[in-house]
Design an enzyme around this catalytic site. Structure first.
Site, PDB file in Angstrom:
ATOM      1  N   CYS A 154       0.847  -1.197   0.000  1.00 36.03           N
ATOM      2  CA  CYS A 154       0.000   0.000   0.000  1.00 36.03           C
ATOM      3  C   CYS A 154       0.883   1.248   0.000  1.00 36.03           C
ATOM      4  CB  CYS A 154      -0.899  -0.040   1.223  1.00 36.03           C
ATOM      5  SG  CYS A 154      -1.895   1.442   1.470  1.00 36.03           S
ATOM      6  N   HIS A 155       0.329   2.356  -0.470  1.00 36.35           N
ATOM      7  CA  HIS A 155       1.080   3.613  -0.446  1.00 36.35           C
ATOM      8  C   HIS A 155       1.485   4.022   0.957  1.00 36.35           C
ATOM      9  CE1 HIS A 155       0.770   4.560  -4.657  1.00 36.35           C
ATOM     10  NE2 HIS A 155       1.619   5.517  -4.391  1.00 36.35           N
ATOM     11  N   THR A 156       0.698   3.585   1.939  1.00 36.63           N
ATOM     12  CA  THR A 156       1.027   3.971   3.309  1.00 36.63           C
ATOM     13  C   THR A 156       2.315   3.277   3.775  1.00 36.63           C
ATOM     14  OG1 THR A 156      -1.321   4.293   3.666  1.00 36.63           O
ATOM     15  CG2 THR A 156       0.054   4.225   5.624  1.00 36.63           C
ATOM     16  N   HIS A 175       0.562  -4.099   5.880  1.00 37.76           N
ATOM     17  CA  HIS A 175      -0.675  -4.102   6.674  1.00 37.76           C
ATOM     18  C   HIS A 175      -1.867  -4.543   5.836  1.00 37.76           C
ATOM     19  CE1 HIS A 175      -0.496  -0.248   4.599  1.00 37.76           C
ATOM     20  NE2 HIS A 175      -1.808  -0.214   4.677  1.00 37.76           N
ATOM     21  N   GLU A 176      -1.594  -5.191   4.682  1.00 40.52           N
ATOM     22  CA  GLU A 176      -2.699  -5.549   3.775  1.00 40.52           C
ATOM     23  C   GLU A 176      -2.571  -7.035   3.444  1.00 40.52           C
ATOM     24  OE1 GLU A 176      -4.347  -2.583   0.591  1.00 40.52           O
ATOM     25  OE2 GLU A 176      -3.027  -3.956  -0.459  1.00 40.52           O
ATOM     26  N   CYS A 236     -12.413  -4.300  19.184  1.00 45.91           N
ATOM     27  CA  CYS A 236     -12.474  -5.055  20.448  1.00 45.91           C
ATOM     28  C   CYS A 236     -13.910  -5.234  20.912  1.00 45.91           C
ATOM     29  CB  CYS A 236     -11.634  -4.373  21.526  1.00 45.91           C
ATOM     30  SG  CYS A 236     -12.410  -2.893  22.235  1.00 45.91           S
ATOM     31  N   CYS A 292     -14.232  -1.244  24.036  1.00 47.93           N
ATOM     32  CA  CYS A 292     -13.708   0.070  24.431  1.00 47.93           C
ATOM     33  C   CYS A 292     -14.785   1.146  24.213  1.00 47.93           C
ATOM     34  CB  CYS A 292     -12.443   0.420  23.633  1.00 47.93           C
ATOM     35  SG  CYS A 292     -12.728   0.767  21.896  1.00 47.93           S
ATOM     36  N   CYS A 334     -15.514   1.683  20.431  1.00 41.99           N
ATOM     37  CA  CYS A 334     -16.326   0.630  19.805  1.00 41.99           C
ATOM     38  C   CYS A 334     -17.776   0.699  20.288  1.00 41.99           C
ATOM     39  CB  CYS A 334     -15.765  -0.761  20.115  1.00 41.99           C
ATOM     40  SG  CYS A 334     -14.318  -1.217  19.129  1.00 41.99           S
ATOM     41  N   CYS A 372     -11.286   1.754  16.886  1.00 42.28           N
ATOM     42  CA  CYS A 372     -11.129   1.108  18.192  1.00 42.28           C
ATOM     43  C   CYS A 372      -9.879   1.679  18.859  1.00 42.28           C
ATOM     44  CB  CYS A 372     -10.963  -0.392  17.961  1.00 42.28           C
ATOM     45  SG  CYS A 372     -10.537  -1.351  19.414  1.00 42.28           S
ATOM     46  N   ARG A 395      -4.526   1.192  20.471  1.00 41.68           N
ATOM     47  CA  ARG A 395      -3.956   2.137  19.514  1.00 41.68           C
ATOM     48  C   ARG A 395      -2.592   2.671  19.974  1.00 41.68           C
ATOM     49  NH1 ARG A 395      -1.562   4.447  16.560  1.00 41.68           N
ATOM     50  NH2 ARG A 395      -2.079   5.845  14.827  1.00 41.68           N
ATOM     51  N   CYS A 419      -6.877  -3.409   3.258  1.00 42.53           N
ATOM     52  CA  CYS A 419      -6.781  -1.943   3.304  1.00 42.53           C
ATOM     53  C   CYS A 419      -7.517  -1.295   2.131  1.00 42.53           C
ATOM     54  CB  CYS A 419      -5.323  -1.467   3.363  1.00 42.53           C
ATOM     55  SG  CYS A 419      -5.239   0.338   3.509  1.00 42.53           S
ATOM     56  N   ARG A 447      -2.128  -2.210  -7.827  1.00 46.85           N
ATOM     57  CA  ARG A 447      -1.707  -2.928  -6.623  1.00 46.85           C
ATOM     58  C   ARG A 447      -0.689  -4.005  -6.972  1.00 46.85           C
ATOM     59  NH1 ARG A 447      -2.397   0.195  -3.022  1.00 46.85           N
ATOM     60  NH2 ARG A 447      -3.472  -0.370  -1.113  1.00 46.85           N
TER      61      ARG A 447
HETATM   62  P1  NAD Z   1      -1.934   6.175  -5.805  1.00 47.96           P
HETATM   63  O1  NAD Z   1      -0.625   6.842  -5.974  1.00 47.96           O
HETATM   64  O2  NAD Z   1      -2.150   4.791  -6.359  1.00 47.96           O
HETATM   65  O3  NAD Z   1      -3.060   7.113  -6.407  1.00 47.96           O
HETATM   66  C1  NAD Z   1      -3.012   8.494  -6.315  1.00 47.96           C
HETATM   67  C2  NAD Z   1      -3.547   9.024  -7.634  1.00 47.96           C
HETATM   68  O4  NAD Z   1      -3.687  10.427  -7.471  1.00 47.96           O
HETATM   69  C3  NAD Z   1      -2.602   8.792  -8.817  1.00 47.96           C
HETATM   70  O5  NAD Z   1      -3.318   8.213  -9.882  1.00 47.96           O
HETATM   71  C4  NAD Z   1      -2.101  10.206  -9.150  1.00 47.96           C
HETATM   72  O6  NAD Z   1      -1.859  10.364 -10.535  1.00 47.96           O
HETATM   73  C5  NAD Z   1      -3.259  11.056  -8.659  1.00 47.96           C
HETATM   74  N1  NAD Z   1      -2.921  12.440  -8.325  1.00 47.96           N
HETATM   75  C6  NAD Z   1      -1.859  12.896  -7.615  1.00 47.96           C
HETATM   76  N2  NAD Z   1      -1.915  14.246  -7.503  1.00 47.96           N
HETATM   77  C7  NAD Z   1      -3.063  14.619  -8.142  1.00 47.96           C
HETATM   78  C8  NAD Z   1      -3.697  15.874  -8.358  1.00 47.96           C
HETATM   79  N3  NAD Z   1      -3.156  16.998  -7.905  1.00 47.96           N
HETATM   80  N4  NAD Z   1      -4.859  15.905  -9.027  1.00 47.96           N
HETATM   81  C9  NAD Z   1      -5.410  14.765  -9.502  1.00 47.96           C
HETATM   82  N5  NAD Z   1      -4.852  13.545  -9.331  1.00 47.96           N
HETATM   83  C10 NAD Z   1      -3.689  13.489  -8.658  1.00 47.96           C
HETATM   84  O7  NAD Z   1      -2.266   6.180  -4.226  1.00 47.96           O
HETATM   85  P2  NAD Z   1      -3.345   5.284  -3.462  1.00 47.96           P
HETATM   86  O8  NAD Z   1      -2.788   3.936  -3.165  1.00 47.96           O
HETATM   87  O9  NAD Z   1      -4.644   5.349  -4.178  1.00 47.96           O
HETATM   88  O10 NAD Z   1      -3.417   6.066  -2.067  1.00 47.96           O
HETATM   89  C11 NAD Z   1      -3.917   7.392  -2.000  1.00 47.96           C
HETATM   90  C12 NAD Z   1      -3.727   7.937  -0.588  1.00 47.96           C
HETATM   91  O11 NAD Z   1      -4.582   7.252   0.329  1.00 47.96           O
HETATM   92  C13 NAD Z   1      -2.309   7.738  -0.025  1.00 47.96           C
HETATM   93  O12 NAD Z   1      -1.977   8.919   0.685  1.00 47.96           O
HETATM   94  C14 NAD Z   1      -2.469   6.568   0.937  1.00 47.96           C
HETATM   95  O13 NAD Z   1      -1.469   6.556   1.928  1.00 47.96           O
HETATM   96  C15 NAD Z   1      -3.845   6.877   1.487  1.00 47.96           C
HETATM   97  N6  NAD Z   1      -4.564   5.784   2.145  1.00 47.96           N
HETATM   98  C16 NAD Z   1      -5.448   6.159   3.108  1.00 47.96           C
HETATM   99  C17 NAD Z   1      -6.201   5.206   3.768  1.00 47.96           C
HETATM  100  C18 NAD Z   1      -7.190   5.602   4.813  1.00 47.96           C
HETATM  101  O14 NAD Z   1      -7.620   4.762   5.614  1.00 47.96           O
HETATM  102  N7  NAD Z   1      -7.620   6.866   4.849  1.00 47.96           N
HETATM  103  C19 NAD Z   1      -6.043   3.843   3.447  1.00 47.96           C
HETATM  104  C20 NAD Z   1      -5.138   3.515   2.450  1.00 47.96           C
HETATM  105  C21 NAD Z   1      -4.396   4.491   1.805  1.00 47.96           C
HETATM  106  N1  AHE Z   2       0.841   7.338  11.288  1.00 51.73           N
HETATM  107  C1  AHE Z   2       0.319   8.457  10.547  1.00 51.73           C
HETATM  108  C2  AHE Z   2      -1.097   8.277  10.157  1.00 51.73           C
HETATM  109  C3  AHE Z   2      -1.255   7.233   9.094  1.00 51.73           C
HETATM  110  C4  AHE Z   2      -2.732   7.055   8.871  1.00 51.73           C
HETATM  111  O1  AHE Z   2      -3.482   8.038   8.804  1.00 51.73           O
HETATM  112  N2  AHE Z   2      -3.151   5.828   8.741  1.00 51.73           N
HETATM  113  C5  AHE Z   2      -4.533   5.529   8.430  1.00 51.73           C
HETATM  114  C6  AHE Z   2      -4.542   4.283   7.648  1.00 51.73           C
HETATM  115  S1  AHE Z   2      -3.675   4.423   6.129  1.00 51.73           S
HETATM  116  C7  AHE Z   2      -3.764   2.835   5.581  1.00 51.73           C
HETATM  117  O2  AHE Z   2      -3.113   2.705   4.433  1.00 51.73           O
HETATM  118  C8  AHE Z   2      -5.361   5.276   9.682  1.00 51.73           C
HETATM  119  O3  AHE Z   2      -6.094   4.334   9.831  1.00 51.73           O
HETATM  120  N3  AHE Z   2      -5.299   6.163  10.583  1.00 51.73           N
HETATM  121  C9  AHE Z   2      -5.999   6.024  11.814  1.00 51.73           C
HETATM  122  C10 AHE Z   2      -5.050   5.677  12.908  1.00 51.73           C
HETATM  123  O4  AHE Z   2      -5.484   5.487  14.043  1.00 51.73           O
HETATM  124  O5  AHE Z   2      -3.840   5.555  12.614  1.00 51.73           O
HETATM  125  C11 AHE Z   2       0.489   9.764  11.273  1.00 51.73           C
HETATM  126  O6  AHE Z   2       0.169  10.814  10.678  1.00 51.73           O
HETATM  127  O7  AHE Z   2       0.999   9.733  12.412  1.00 51.73           O
HETATM  128 ZN    ZN Z   3      -3.037   0.835   3.366  1.00 53.69          ZN
END
Ligand code: NAD
Ligand code: AHE
Ligand code: ZN
Length: 375
Positions: free
Chosen positions: A40-42, A62-63, A92, A95, A98, A106, A110, A169, A370
């Site tokens: 994952c990107h994270t 994590h995936e 859980c 908590c 939850c 949860c 954490r 994820c 992916r």
């Molecule tokens: P990715 O790189 O596969 O996709 C990002 C897309 O955004 C790309 O296609 C890129 O071309 C496009 N992009 C970048 N800048 C842009 C702009 N200014 N305008 C339009 N398009 C633009 O990334 P991903 O795997 O899809 O992840 C995206 C984000 O989500 C990451 O920051 C990742 O860490 C985060 N994420 C969050 C959670 C969550 O729980 N919130 C879970 C997983 C991942």
């Molecule tokens: N550790 C980072 C935060 C990263 C983050 O926001 N993680 C998301 C999941 S991304 C999955 O690919 C998330 O679930 N956040 C909730 C949590 O409790 O972490 C930071 O900024 O410190």
């Molecule tokens: Zn992820």
């Protein structure tokens, strides 16, 4: 026991695949043989050193998806042989968070999870006398890992590991943002910024929810064809539209003779904090929602004009798609098995653990949606 793992030894350096030691499960813990893990990107964000919670050395990942091989004392909800998906957001069911039913986050473990250790404050991974940190409570870049029982979703044993690991994820985050967090209704108009591993799943969530107009926005023209596979009805490349994409999107979303347009929902999945302020602007001015999904490094901030909120818009975040892992993840696996959602086309590359750094390179070049390590 000896296990094979890709270790993040230092920020900004490639992972090092090596043999490390893993202790067996203690009370309330479970030993899982990981069969597959998505990249994952994270993971990349943390490896880069930008994550304020990043710790080194650590075993990232994590995936995942795998099989229970041993359980510690007191474990009742899973048993040897069960197929499971590790949960970085555990459930859980006890908590305050939850039981409040107001959040999926949860809070029972954490703080230790963020410190790279198990709930008892110690790590199960080591190299000789040196401890290695866990990551997001999962560490799926190891062929075996130990997790708390509350961080495992038991899933359909017929489901293929190399596909359902993505539900750990990306799939859940994208689809859940639409279904659980935004609660998008039939006939809605939505804009999705960023059509990567997360944004494409937001698109298929919108299709599932019955949205009418599903606009994808990406600076990579190749993402048009990708978006169309998952329900996108219109594609906008900001580089082709000119500097100000907001009026363009507002105009595009005019419906039923409206003088002023605007989407009902926007989802920011770019992971690009510099452009995040765009997302609220093309939303209609009445209690409609923009959703922030991208993670951002230490010191990065997002901002918008107060006017955007004064006029009734809501700007909110969502983690793991608002999903309660042990309850919702098995259902999403079933949706996949029933053909309600697609995963296979998004798994563009598979590789052995030894080649995991190639998976990160494909991600950097924008060539993969992916990459999945199959053990
Ligand atoms: P990715 O790189 O596969 O996709 C990002 C897309 O955004 C790309 O296609 C890129 O071309 C496009 N992009 C970048 N800048 C842009 C702009 N200014 N305008 C339009 N398009 C633009 O990334 P991903 O795997 O899809 O992840 C995206 C984000 O989500 C990451 O920051 C990742 O860490 C985060 N994420 C969050 C959670 C969550 O729980 N919130 C879970 C997983 C991942
Ligand atoms: N550790 C980072 C935060 C990263 C983050 O926001 N993680 C998301 C999941 S991304 C999955 O690919 C998330 O679930 N956040 C909730 C949590 O409790 O972490 C930071 O900024 O410190
Ligand atoms: Zn992820």
């Amino acid at each position: 026991m000896d296990v094979r793992a890709a270790v993040a030894v230092q920020a900004g350096k490639p992972l090092e695949v090596m043999t490390v030691q893993l202790e067996g499960p203690r009370a309330g813990e479970v030993l899982v043989e990981v069969k597959a893990t998505g990249i994952c990107h994270t993971d990349d964000f943390t490896l880069s050193g930008a994550d304020p919670e990043g710790l080194f050395p650590a075993i990232l990942g994590h995936e995942g998806a795998g099989i229970v091989v041993d359980v510690g004392p007191g474990v009742t909800s899973v048993k040897k042989g069960d197929h499971v998906i590790p949960l970085y957001t555990p459930e859980c069911r006890e908590c305050y968070s939850c039981t409040s039913r107001k959040t999926n986050l949860c809070t029972s473990i954490r703080s230790t999870q963020g410190q790279g250790v198990m709930p008892d404050g110690t790590s199960r991974f080591s190299i000789g006398k040196d401890k290695i940190h866990h990551y997001m409570g999962c560490s799926t870049f190891s062929n075996f890992t130990v997790l708390p029982e509350i961080a495992l979703a038991k899933v359909n044993p017929d489901a293929p590991f190399d596909k359902i690991c993505y539900i750990g994820c990306g799939v859940t985050t994208g689809i859940g943002a639409v279904i659980n967090t935004a609660k998008v209704e039939i006939g809605a108009t939505a804009i999705v910024f960023g059509l990567g591993g997360i944004g494409l799943n937001v698109l298929q969530g919108l299709r599932l929810a019955g949205a009418d107009m599903i606009i994808g926005v990406d600076i990579n023209p190749d993402r048009k064809a990708w978006g169309e596979k998952f329900g996108m009805t219109h594609f906008v490349n900001p580089k082709e539209v000119g500097d100000d994409i907001v009026p363009y999107l507002v105009n595009l979303t005019k419906r039923h003779g409206d003088l002023i347009g605007g989407a009902d929902y926007t989802f920011d999945c770019t992971g690009n904090a510099d452009d995040n302020r765009l997302a609220p602007a093309p939303v209609r001015c009445f209690q409609r929602l923009t959703h922030h999904l991208g993670v951002a490094g230490a010191g990065q901030e997002i901002s918008t004009r107060p006017f955007q909120l004064v006029t009734g818009r809501n700007w909110m975040g969502t983690a793991f798609g608002g999903a309660r892992g042990r309850t919702d993840v098995p259902k999403i696996v079933d949706w996949y098995m029933q053909g309600k959602i697609q995963i296979d086309p998004m798994i563009t590359h598979t590789m052995p653990l030894e080649d995991i750094n190639k998976g990160f390179e494909l991600m950097h070049k924008g060539e993969s949606i992916r990459g999945v390590v199959v053990y």
